[in-house]
Scaffold this motif. Structure first.
Motif, PDB file in Angstrom:
ATOM      1  N   SER A 268       0.832  -1.199   0.000  1.00  0.00           N
ATOM      2  CA  SER A 268       0.000   0.000   0.000  1.00  0.00           C
ATOM      3  C   SER A 268       0.865   1.246   0.000  1.00  0.00           C
ATOM      4  O   SER A 268       1.957   1.251   0.572  1.00  0.00           O
ATOM      5  N   VAL A 269       0.356   2.297  -0.618  1.00  0.00           N
ATOM      6  CA  VAL A 269       0.962   3.617  -0.540  1.00  0.00           C
ATOM      7  C   VAL A 269      -0.099   4.587  -0.038  1.00  0.00           C
ATOM      8  O   VAL A 269      -1.226   4.601  -0.544  1.00  0.00           O
ATOM      9  N   ASN A 270       0.262   5.360   0.970  1.00  0.00           N
ATOM     10  CA  ASN A 270      -0.631   6.372   1.518  1.00  0.00           C
ATOM     11  C   ASN A 270      -0.160   7.749   1.042  1.00  0.00           C
ATOM     12  O   ASN A 270       0.903   8.222   1.436  1.00  0.00           O
TER      13      ASN A 270
ATOM     14  N   PHE B 254       2.537  16.488   4.806  1.00  0.00           N
ATOM     15  CA  PHE B 254       2.965  15.282   5.499  1.00  0.00           C
ATOM     16  C   PHE B 254       3.667  14.354   4.506  1.00  0.00           C
ATOM     17  O   PHE B 254       3.397  14.382   3.304  1.00  0.00           O
ATOM     18  N   SER B 255       4.550  13.506   5.001  1.00  0.00           N
ATOM     19  CA  SER B 255       5.258  12.550   4.159  1.00  0.00           C
ATOM     20  C   SER B 255       4.347  11.381   3.785  1.00  0.00           C
ATOM     21  O   SER B 255       3.571  10.894   4.610  1.00  0.00           O
ATOM     22  N   ASN B 256       4.467  10.917   2.537  1.00  0.00           N
ATOM     23  CA  ASN B 256       3.736   9.722   2.117  1.00  0.00           C
ATOM     24  C   ASN B 256       4.296   8.499   2.846  1.00  0.00           C
ATOM     25  O   ASN B 256       5.426   8.506   3.350  1.00  0.00           O
ATOM     26  N   GLN B 257       3.500   7.433   2.869  1.00  0.00           N
ATOM     27  CA  GLN B 257       3.882   6.230   3.608  1.00  0.00           C
ATOM     28  C   GLN B 257       3.741   4.993   2.728  1.00  0.00           C
ATOM     29  O   GLN B 257       2.906   4.953   1.818  1.00  0.00           O
ATOM     30  N   PHE B 258       4.553   3.984   3.028  1.00  0.00           N
ATOM     31  CA  PHE B 258       4.484   2.697   2.337  1.00  0.00           C
ATOM     32  C   PHE B 258       4.239   1.600   3.361  1.00  0.00           C
ATOM     33  O   PHE B 258       4.844   1.589   4.436  1.00  0.00           O
TER      34      PHE B 258
END
Length: 286
Positions: A181-183, A189-193
């Motif tokens: 998943s990628v947020n 804000f920083s994206n998340q994996f």
């Protein structure tokens, strides 16, 4: 195969912090699933944004009541809603503050007819601006009461995009899933994996046991000015593992219990309180 699908749907619905599972299956047309869960987390073990265990001070507590639902728009499209009706945050040194958490609305599409591979897109909708101040229980040396922000919502929109695949074994009681998943986050804000795997099995035709493992990493090397509170999730990284049990009381009614925790292997813990989450829920499916 329907039994395997039901294991997956149960596993996806139990509330934990960062422990939601994903699968390649979608719900059958006009089929639905509804679950109510309560969860609690408590810890004084905080890992900083550099991954260092800070001096153990006051204990952070959070509890939640969550409503989760799925509806089969068609055999390949499933609509999803995740509604934290009540979320309570506090430290052992502060009062408790509460409110409604981020509301998630999503849709999952089965990409292949012959194999359970799905793409899910979900929108996290903030319920406030990320401000929810709790007052200290005792006055400081100046006779004043301190305040700390314990946000119930992070105050920004998130778009989760998830690719998941599953496999049901020939015995009809065992399955395995994997996902990534990628947020995509807003407000700088920083994206998340995230990525994870899980394995489930049905015992005695009544009891499902599911084991899960998930990691989360930050998709940016830049420091963010919003990283002051761990509750915003900025720079948060972890390895999360959990066990879910679901007992089928009837063909449509289930009781669900779950435990999850964090660990330091695979991905270091950063900007997070480390401890176990316990949850208990009931569900109805048709």
């Amino acid at each position: 195969m329907k039994k395997i699908k039901n294991i997956i749907f149960i596993c996806c619905c139990v509330f934990t912090f960062y422990a939601q599972a994903q699968s390649g299956w979608t719900r059958e047309a006009k089929g639905f699933y509804l679950q109510a869960s309560a969860a609690h987390f408590s810890s004084n073990k905080y890992y900083t944004t550099e991954g260092r265990l800070a001096d153990q001070g006051s204990t952070f507590n959070t509890s939640a009541l969550l409503i989760y639902g799925e509806y089969g728009i068609s055999d390949r499209f499933t609509a999803i809603v995740d509604l934290p009706l009540v979320r309570l945050n506090s430290f052992s040194t502060t009062e408790t503050v509460g409110g409604v958490g981020n509301i998630q609305l999503g849709v999952k599409y089965k990409l292949l007819k012959s194999f359970p591979l799905s793409l899910q897109v979900a929108l996290d909708i903030p319920t406030n601006d990320g401000s929810n101040f709790a007052q200290s229980k005792n006055a400081n040396a100046l006779g004043e009461f301190d305040e700390i922000n314990l946000p119930i919502s992070d105050g920004e929109f998130n778009v989760w995009t998830t690719l998941a695949a599953s496999h049901g074994f020939k015995n009809g009681k065992t399955y395995a899933s994997a996902f990534s998943s990628v947020n995509f986050r807003t407000e700088d804000f920083s994206n998340q994996f995230q990525a994870g795997v899980e394995l489930g099995h049905l015992f005695f035709d009544k009891l499902y046991l599911i084991g899960k493992l998930k990691i989360q990493e930050r998709l940016s090397s830049e420091n963010n000015v919003q990283s002051g509170s761990f509750l915003f999730g900025e720079g948060t990284a972890f390895t999360n593992y959990g066990v879910t049990s679901m007992y089928k009381v009837t063909d449509h009614f289930n009781v669900v219990a779950q435990y999850s925790d964090y660990a330091g292997f695979l991905v270091d813990r950063k900007n997070i309180y480390d401890g176990g989450t316990f949850s208990l829920g009931v569900s109805f499916e048709y």
